[in-house]
Design a protein around this motif. Structure first.
Motif, PDB file in Angstrom:
ATOM      1  N   ARG A 139       0.825  -1.224   0.000  1.00 16.41           N
ATOM      2  CA  ARG A 139       0.000   0.000   0.000  1.00 16.41           C
ATOM      3  C   ARG A 139       0.850   1.260   0.000  1.00 16.41           C
ATOM      4  NH1 ARG A 139      -2.620  -2.958   4.216  1.00 16.41           N
ATOM      5  NH2 ARG A 139      -1.645  -1.552   5.743  1.00 16.41           N
ATOM      6  N   GLU A 168       2.782   2.256   2.304  1.00 18.24           N
ATOM      7  CA  GLU A 168       2.654   2.878   3.618  1.00 18.24           C
ATOM      8  C   GLU A 168       3.794   2.497   4.559  1.00 18.24           C
ATOM      9  OE1 GLU A 168      -1.117   1.643   5.047  1.00 18.24           O
ATOM     10  OE2 GLU A 168      -2.284   2.840   3.599  1.00 18.24           O
ATOM     11  N   SER A 176      -0.882  -8.285  -2.266  1.00 21.28           N
ATOM     12  CA  SER A 176      -1.038  -7.079  -3.071  1.00 21.28           C
ATOM     13  C   SER A 176      -2.351  -7.134  -3.850  1.00 21.28           C
ATOM     14  CB  SER A 176       0.128  -6.920  -4.051  1.00 21.28           C
ATOM     15  OG  SER A 176       1.359  -6.807  -3.373  1.00 21.28           O
TER      16      SER A 176
END
Length: 271
Positions: free
Chosen positions: A15, A17, A44
């Motif tokens: 993501r 992140e 994913s």
């Protein structure tokens, strides 16, 4: 190799992140570890699904100024979209209504009598509601037919929007007649009576003929009242006339509620 990137960190990596320095370690590790690359592929989002989601976001209609204002006021997004799609809420219609009211006020000042304004103002909400609903006048009617929205609910949503707009414009025009006091507000109850009656007759006569009949009846009533007024106030704008308008509004609202399910039949069969 005894260390592997945890599944939680791989999800964050997918993501975008994952923060440094874990990001740098994951990058280096994934280049050499087939096992972690396989886990990353599983967690994913598939490429096709990602592109589909991106296409949906790009193709989603951007809310206009009016719709964005409704959303900011807490109106549900589907209700805001229905209100924004109300065909009568257009600049051309609003401009024509404002011009008509200004012209009428000019005539009122010239003749020194509010009768023309009082006779015309109740017709504007009636016309606005008529122009906001029905296959002949609504460019979004086919979309509304196939939408999972109760026909009566759709009608009420648009009616409230149009009434708020029309009554607001009429109210602003009334402020330009301070010399007539409360007499300048005598159009309000007739406006509600005409609109409610037009809506109550819509399932039987259709969204065009019903308001046309009500508007024609109002014009005839004004003509007769003017003929017998003998210089005094017209009957619809007296205390008795206002009481009659209130009674008609209540009666028409009751009939409209009783006939609410017929709007779905009319709503579907009109196409």
């Amino acid at each position: 190799m005894t260390w592997h990137v945890s599944e939680e960190d791989l999800r964050a990596y997918a993501r975008a992140e994952l923060a440094a320095p874990l990001l740098w370690s994951a990058d280096t590790h994934l280049a050499a570890c087939a096992r972690c690359r396989a886990v990353l592929a599983e967690v994913s989002e598939p490429l096709d699904a990602a592109w589909a989601r991106l296409d949906a976001e790009l193709d989603a209609p951007r809310p206009g100024l009016f719709e964005a204002l409704l959303l900011r006021l807490g109106v549900a997004d589907h209700t805001a979209r229905l209100l924004a799609a109300t065909p009568v809420l257009r600049r051309s219609w609003l401009a024509s209504v404002v011009l008509l009211l200004m012209t009428t006020l000019g005539v009122v000042y010239t003749a020194d009598s509010p009768t023309l304004f009082l006779a015309l103002a109740p017709l504007l909400p009636l016309a606005g509601v008529a122009l906001s609903y029905g296959p002949a006048l609504d460019p979004t009617y086919e979309m509304a037919v196939v939408s999972p929205v109760h026909g009566f609910r759709l009608l009420m949503i648009r009616t409230v929007a149009v009434l708020t707009t029309a009554l607001g414009l009429n109210g602003l025009a009334t402020l330009a007649l301070p010399d007539y006091g409360l007499r300048a507000l005598a159009w309000l109850l007739p406006a509600l009576a005409l609109t409610a009656t037009g809506l109550a007759l819509t399932p039987r006569f259709g969204p065009v003929l019903a308001p046309a009949l009500v508007g024609g009846g109002w014009a005839a009533l004004i003509a007769v009242a003017d003929a017998v007024a003998d210089g005094g106030p017209l009957a619809p704008f007296t205390a008795a006339g206002q009481g009659a308008a209130a009674a008609v509004t209540a009666l028409a609202a009751g009939l409209l509620y009783l006939a609410r399910d017929r709007f779905d039949v009319f709503h579907r069969s009109a196409v």
